[in-house]
Design a protein around this motif. Structure first.
Motif, short mmCIF file in Angstrom:
data_model
loop_
_atom_site.label_atom_id
_atom_site.label_comp_id
_atom_site.label_asym_id
_atom_site.label_seq_id
_atom_site.Cartn_x
_atom_site.Cartn_y
_atom_site.Cartn_z
N LYS A 1 26.08 21.92 17.05
CA LYS A 1 26.15 20.90 16.02
C LYS A 1 27.44 20.10 16.18
CE LYS A 1 23.54 23.50 12.62
NZ LYS A 1 23.54 24.08 11.28
N LYS B 1 29.63 19.30 14.02
CA LYS B 1 30.74 19.91 13.29
C LYS B 1 31.38 21.02 14.11
CE LYS B 1 31.95 21.97 8.88
NZ LYS B 1 31.48 22.44 7.58
N ASN B 2 30.55 21.84 14.78
CA ASN B 2 31.06 22.91 15.62
C ASN B 2 31.81 22.36 16.83
OD1 ASN B 2 29.96 24.80 13.90
ND2 ASN B 2 28.12 25.09 15.13
N THR B 3 31.32 21.28 17.40
CA THR B 3 31.97 20.66 18.55
C THR B 3 33.34 20.12 18.18
OG1 THR B 3 29.79 20.03 19.43
CG2 THR B 3 31.70 18.90 20.34
N ILE B 4 33.42 19.45 17.04
CA ILE B 4 34.71 18.90 16.59
C ILE B 4 35.70 20.03 16.31
CG2 ILE B 4 35.83 17.66 14.70
CD1 ILE B 4 33.31 15.88 14.60
N THR B 5 35.23 21.10 15.69
CA THR B 5 36.09 22.24 15.41
C THR B 5 36.60 22.86 16.71
OG1 THR B 5 34.88 22.71 13.38
CG2 THR B 5 36.23 24.49 14.27
N LEU B 6 35.73 23.03 17.68
CA LEU B 6 36.12 23.60 18.97
C LEU B 6 37.13 22.71 19.69
CD1 LEU B 6 35.74 25.77 21.15
CD2 LEU B 6 33.87 24.38 22.05
N THR C 1 39.18 20.53 18.30
CA THR C 1 40.43 20.54 17.53
C THR C 1 41.24 21.79 17.81
OG1 THR C 1 39.36 19.26 15.77
CG2 THR C 1 41.39 20.41 15.20
N VAL C 2 40.59 22.93 17.82
CA VAL C 2 41.28 24.19 18.10
C VAL C 2 41.81 24.21 19.53
CG1 VAL C 2 40.95 26.70 18.32
CG2 VAL C 2 40.04 25.49 16.34
N SER C 3 41.03 23.70 20.47
CA SER C 3 41.46 23.65 21.87
C SER C 3 42.69 22.76 22.04
CB SER C 3 40.33 23.14 22.77
OG SER C 3 39.23 24.00 22.69
#
Length: 58
Positions: free
Chosen positions: A2, A4-9, A11-13
């Motif tokens: 999704k 949202k999951n891609t953006i979170t990943l 951002t964390v990276s």
């Protein structure tokens, strides 16, 4: 995956890479040492490299 999951990943990276880069610059003992910088007013100001010691309690 999704959006949202891609953006979170991503951002964390990016945050992890930025933290590693900043820590490398702060804790590195290597380099040319103190340098001179010419200010806009034409004065010379020293730039000192200082190694910071950090106590990590785990």
């Amino acid at each position: 995956m999704k959006p949202k999951n891609t953006i979170t990943l991503l951002t964390v990276s990016i945050a992890a890479i930025a933290t590693i880069a900043a820590a490398t610059g702060i804790f590195s003992n290597q380099g040319p040492g103190p340098q001179q910088y010419k200010t806009l007013r034409g004065e010379t100001a020293p730039i000192l490299s200082v190694v910071l010691g950090v106590l990590l309690i785990l």
